[in-house]
Design an enzyme around this catalytic site. Sequence first.
Site, PDB file in Angstrom:
ATOM      1  N   ARG A   1      87.069  63.154 154.830  1.00  0.00           N
ATOM      2  CA  ARG A   1      87.507  64.001 153.710  1.00  0.00           C
ATOM      3  C   ARG A   1      89.025  64.047 153.640  1.00  0.00           C
ATOM      4  O   ARG A   1      89.726  63.848 154.638  1.00  0.00           O
ATOM      5  CB  ARG A   1      86.926  65.403 153.821  1.00  0.00           C
ATOM      6  CG  ARG A   1      87.321  66.232 155.032  1.00  0.00           C
ATOM      7  CD  ARG A   1      88.624  66.985 154.877  1.00  0.00           C
ATOM      8  NE  ARG A   1      88.741  68.081 155.829  1.00  0.00           N
ATOM      9  CZ  ARG A   1      89.878  68.516 156.317  1.00  0.00           C
ATOM     10  NH1 ARG A   1      91.003  67.922 156.012  1.00  0.00           N
ATOM     11  NH2 ARG A   1      89.910  69.548 157.170  1.00  0.00           N
TER      12      ARG A   1
ATOM     13  N   GLU B   1      89.004  76.002 150.213  1.00  0.00           N
ATOM     14  CA  GLU B   1      90.283  76.297 150.872  1.00  0.00           C
ATOM     15  C   GLU B   1      91.452  75.651 150.122  1.00  0.00           C
ATOM     16  O   GLU B   1      92.541  76.213 150.023  1.00  0.00           O
ATOM     17  CB  GLU B   1      90.224  75.799 152.320  1.00  0.00           C
ATOM     18  CG  GLU B   1      91.502  76.039 153.080  1.00  0.00           C
ATOM     19  CD  GLU B   1      91.379  75.680 154.550  1.00  0.00           C
ATOM     20  OE1 GLU B   1      90.296  75.850 155.140  1.00  0.00           O
ATOM     21  OE2 GLU B   1      92.392  75.229 155.117  1.00  0.00           O
TER      22      GLU B   1
ATOM     23  N   ARG C   1      88.680  69.150 147.850  1.00  0.00           N
ATOM     24  CA  ARG C   1      88.338  68.466 149.097  1.00  0.00           C
ATOM     25  C   ARG C   1      87.488  67.293 148.648  1.00  0.00           C
ATOM     26  O   ARG C   1      86.376  67.479 148.122  1.00  0.00           O
ATOM     27  CB  ARG C   1      87.529  69.358 150.028  1.00  0.00           C
ATOM     28  CG  ARG C   1      88.326  70.441 150.714  1.00  0.00           C
ATOM     29  CD  ARG C   1      88.759  70.020 152.113  1.00  0.00           C
ATOM     30  NE  ARG C   1      89.814  70.886 152.606  1.00  0.00           N
ATOM     31  CZ  ARG C   1      89.719  71.705 153.636  1.00  0.00           C
ATOM     32  NH1 ARG C   1      88.603  71.755 154.325  1.00  0.00           N
ATOM     33  NH2 ARG C   1      90.738  72.411 154.031  1.00  0.00           N
TER      34      ARG C   1
ATOM     35  N   CYS D   1      96.605  75.085 154.583  1.00  0.00           N
ATOM     36  CA  CYS D   1      96.684  75.252 156.039  1.00  0.00           C
ATOM     37  C   CYS D   1      97.566  74.158 156.631  1.00  0.00           C
ATOM     38  O   CYS D   1      97.413  72.986 156.281  1.00  0.00           O
ATOM     39  CB  CYS D   1      95.284  75.168 156.647  1.00  0.00           C
ATOM     40  SG  CYS D   1      95.263  75.359 158.440  1.00  0.00           S
TER      41      CYS D   1
ATOM     42  N   THR E   1      97.410  72.667 159.316  1.00  0.00           N
ATOM     43  CA  THR E   1      96.675  71.648 160.073  1.00  0.00           C
ATOM     44  C   THR E   1      96.252  70.479 159.176  1.00  0.00           C
ATOM     45  O   THR E   1      95.871  69.429 159.675  1.00  0.00           O
ATOM     46  CB  THR E   1      95.394  72.216 160.715  1.00  0.00           C
ATOM     47  OG1 THR E   1      94.529  72.689 159.681  1.00  0.00           O
ATOM     48  CG2 THR E   1      95.703  73.336 161.675  1.00  0.00           C
TER      49      THR E   1
ATOM     50  N   ARG F   1      90.426  64.158 157.476  1.00  0.00           N
ATOM     51  CA  ARG F   1      89.619  64.456 158.666  1.00  0.00           C
ATOM     52  C   ARG F   1      88.430  63.504 158.617  1.00  0.00           C
ATOM     53  O   ARG F   1      87.565  63.621 157.748  1.00  0.00           O
ATOM     54  CB  ARG F   1      89.156  65.904 158.706  1.00  0.00           C
ATOM     55  CG  ARG F   1      88.529  66.255 160.063  1.00  0.00           C
ATOM     56  CD  ARG F   1      88.255  67.739 160.227  1.00  0.00           C
ATOM     57  NE  ARG F   1      86.940  68.128 159.759  1.00  0.00           N
ATOM     58  CZ  ARG F   1      85.810  68.059 160.464  1.00  0.00           C
ATOM     59  NH1 ARG F   1      85.836  67.587 161.710  1.00  0.00           N
ATOM     60  NH2 ARG F   1      84.660  68.438 159.948  1.00  0.00           N
TER      61      ARG F   1
ATOM     62  N   ARG G   1      84.171  69.695 167.227  1.00  0.00           N
ATOM     63  CA  ARG G   1      83.671  70.868 166.485  1.00  0.00           C
ATOM     64  C   ARG G   1      82.161  70.949 166.659  1.00  0.00           C
ATOM     65  O   ARG G   1      81.531  69.990 167.095  1.00  0.00           O
ATOM     66  CB  ARG G   1      83.987  70.751 164.980  1.00  0.00           C
ATOM     67  CG  ARG G   1      85.469  70.808 164.652  1.00  0.00           C
ATOM     68  CD  ARG G   1      85.735  70.862 163.151  1.00  0.00           C
ATOM     69  NE  ARG G   1      87.166  70.981 162.883  1.00  0.00           N
ATOM     70  CZ  ARG G   1      87.704  71.141 161.681  1.00  0.00           C
ATOM     71  NH1 ARG G   1      86.943  71.192 160.609  1.00  0.00           N
ATOM     72  NH2 ARG G   1      89.011  71.247 161.525  1.00  0.00           N
TER      73      ARG G   1
ATOM     74  N   GLU H   1      83.706  73.670 161.633  1.00  0.00           N
ATOM     75  CA  GLU H   1      84.653  74.480 162.372  1.00  0.00           C
ATOM     76  C   GLU H   1      84.071  75.855 162.752  1.00  0.00           C
ATOM     77  O   GLU H   1      83.321  76.445 161.966  1.00  0.00           O
ATOM     78  CB  GLU H   1      85.809  74.690 161.406  1.00  0.00           C
ATOM     79  CG  GLU H   1      86.991  75.251 162.002  1.00  0.00           C
ATOM     80  CD  GLU H   1      88.126  75.243 160.996  1.00  0.00           C
ATOM     81  OE1 GLU H   1      87.874  75.440 159.799  1.00  0.00           O
ATOM     82  OE2 GLU H   1      89.246  75.052 161.448  1.00  0.00           O
TER      83      GLU H   1
HETATM   84  P1  ADP Z   1      86.225  70.349 156.814  1.00  0.00           P
HETATM   85  O1  ADP Z   1      85.650  69.115 157.378  1.00  0.00           O
HETATM   86  O2  ADP Z   1      86.296  70.265 155.337  1.00  0.00           O
HETATM   87  O3  ADP Z   1      87.483  70.723 157.484  1.00  0.00           O
HETATM   88  P2  ADP Z   1      84.124  71.874 158.244  1.00  0.00           P
HETATM   89  O4  ADP Z   1      84.556  71.523 159.618  1.00  0.00           O
HETATM   90  O5  ADP Z   1      83.753  73.304 158.009  1.00  0.00           O
HETATM   91  O6  ADP Z   1      85.236  71.578 157.122  1.00  0.00           O
HETATM   92  O7  ADP Z   1      82.914  70.947 157.846  1.00  0.00           O
HETATM   93  C1  ADP Z   1      82.380  71.039 156.565  1.00  0.00           C
HETATM   94  C2  ADP Z   1      80.946  70.548 156.536  1.00  0.00           C
HETATM   95  O8  ADP Z   1      80.930  69.157 156.737  1.00  0.00           O
HETATM   96  C3  ADP Z   1      80.051  71.168 157.587  1.00  0.00           C
HETATM   97  O9  ADP Z   1      78.796  71.452 157.045  1.00  0.00           O
HETATM   98  C4  ADP Z   1      79.904  70.060 158.592  1.00  0.00           C
HETATM   99  O10 ADP Z   1      78.694  70.104 159.300  1.00  0.00           O
HETATM  100  C5  ADP Z   1      79.942  68.842 157.693  1.00  0.00           C
HETATM  101  N1  ADP Z   1      80.318  67.621 158.401  1.00  0.00           N
HETATM  102  C6  ADP Z   1      81.475  67.339 159.010  1.00  0.00           C
HETATM  103  N2  ADP Z   1      81.449  66.127 159.556  1.00  0.00           N
HETATM  104  C7  ADP Z   1      80.240  65.602 159.288  1.00  0.00           C
HETATM  105  C8  ADP Z   1      79.590  64.375 159.571  1.00  0.00           C
HETATM  106  N3  ADP Z   1      80.215  63.407 160.245  1.00  0.00           N
HETATM  107  N4  ADP Z   1      78.331  64.201 159.139  1.00  0.00           N
HETATM  108  C9  ADP Z   1      77.697  65.165 158.437  1.00  0.00           C
HETATM  109  N5  ADP Z   1      78.249  66.339 158.124  1.00  0.00           N
HETATM  110  C10 ADP Z   1      79.515  66.563 158.537  1.00  0.00           C
HETATM  111  N1  ARG Z   2      92.855  79.757 160.511  1.00  0.00           N
HETATM  112  C1  ARG Z   2      91.816  79.207 161.315  1.00  0.00           C
HETATM  113  C2  ARG Z   2      92.225  79.241 162.775  1.00  0.00           C
HETATM  114  O1  ARG Z   2      93.378  79.427 163.051  1.00  0.00           O
HETATM  115  C3  ARG Z   2      91.464  77.788 160.896  1.00  0.00           C
HETATM  116  C4  ARG Z   2      92.539  76.772 161.127  1.00  0.00           C
HETATM  117  C5  ARG Z   2      92.223  75.341 160.747  1.00  0.00           C
HETATM  118  N2  ARG Z   2      91.117  75.181 159.885  1.00  0.00           N
HETATM  119  C6  ARG Z   2      91.130  75.239 158.556  1.00  0.00           C
HETATM  120  N3  ARG Z   2      90.001  75.212 157.926  1.00  0.00           N
HETATM  121  N4  ARG Z   2      92.257  75.261 157.889  1.00  0.00           N
HETATM  122  O2  ARG Z   2      91.381  79.075 163.642  1.00  0.00           O
END
Ligand code: ADP
Ligand code: ARG
Length: 373
Positions: free
Chosen positions: A142, A241, A245, A287, A289, A296, A325, A330
């Site tokens: 993403r 966020e 995305r 953010c 990060t 990511r 994660r 997250e």
């Molecule tokens: P972001 O990736 O946008 O930072 P999250 O960590 O919250 O946010 O992940 C968003 C969604 O994407 C979650 O439901 C997570 O399980 C899913 N996800 C992340 N990586 C994968 C993957 N490799 N395969 C399937 N689902 C994924």
């Molecule tokens: N603010 C949260 C923390 O400090 C998330 C940080 C990174 N993740 C995000 N979705 N921006 O744990």
Amino acid sequence: MSLSKSKCTRCEESCGKGKASVDVIRKLEAAFDKLASSNSTSLLKRYLTRTIFDDLKTRKTSFGSTLLDCIQSGLENFDSSIGVYAADPECYSLFAELFDPIIEAYHGFKKSDRQPPTAWGPVDTFANLDPKDEYIVSTRIRCCRTVKGYPFNPCMAADHYREIERQIVSVLNELSGEYRGIYHPLTGMPKDVQQNLIDSHYLFKEGDRFLQSANACRHWPTGRGIFFNDKKTFLVWVCEEDHLRIMCMQPGGNVGEVYRRLVGAVTELEKKLTFIRSDRFGYVTFCPTNLGTTIRASVHIKLPKLASNMDKLKNLAEKYHLQVRGTAGEHTESEGGVYDLSNKRRLGLTEHEVMKEMYTGISEILKHEKSAK
Ligand code: ADP
Ligand code: ARG
């Protein structure tokens, strides 16, 4: 509704640049003391020294954002790993004394560093990391984008959300071929459909307390939604966020295929939408990060041997600049032994370098898993 910098969307008055109010400074003082005496391990706590705090506490951007708007999330959630968000794009410079060390600690990106120009590189460099489908359940890549002319979440009025959603969706609706899809607004979406999309890892969750404390969920669900193609291999989150995305995903470990599809999608969207990019930070995000490439790239992976010792797995991941994660993203735990492993750094490297870091890291982790006793 055009974005007026002089009109603050929090108080709906022309507060303009100036000083934080006495009330904001009082709230900051009380919260600072609590954070200082807490056991929080956030980067906010580490880098918000008394001297920096005193320097920054009276400042206010032209959007009306104060230090409190940037750190409220970390002040209310001591379990934050970072604890800060840029309430508007100006915050990265006005509160640089706090953001810079946090950005360096997270990405290894120094004050003097600059994000290189966008370089997706050859999309056919990456193969299938798990051709026999033994370890990798799925792959997802993403990136985030901010549309020029709109502020970040905390400064968005309901009309901003309606307008930006209309603009983004009209562009998404023009996509063709493998990117052709349908937009599903959150407003009016039946709860069971929403939950099903969340549980299947397609849709963002609701009620993230870190985002809520950062005032990033105001006017919810106005302007929020998800666009996806038939196979759900190309998806776009609208106004969660970040404004966008953009993601591609599919079962298995074919990183190359997912990357090629993502590069194609972003290239198409860039023809019709203008995204904010800074010389120093690359693509600008809410953010810190996510700054830079905003990429990511993750795999959902089963590592039964390595995961039997989580400290070992985390140390190994760190060695390859990877982040671990839980299965639902997250701040979640692993379910059924499935972990989410992705690149940690997104800033200071090109898109292709970020992908290479993830690809090499996962290959190495797989070697360790296969040779572990
Ligand atoms: P972001 O990736 O946008 O930072 P999250 O960590 O919250 O946010 O992940 C968003 C969604 O994407 C979650 O439901 C997570 O399980 C899913 N996800 C992340 N990586 C994968 C993957 N490799 N395969 C399937 N689902 C994924
Ligand atoms: N603010 C949260 C923390 O400090 C998330 C940080 C990174 N993740 C995000 N979705 N921006 O744990």
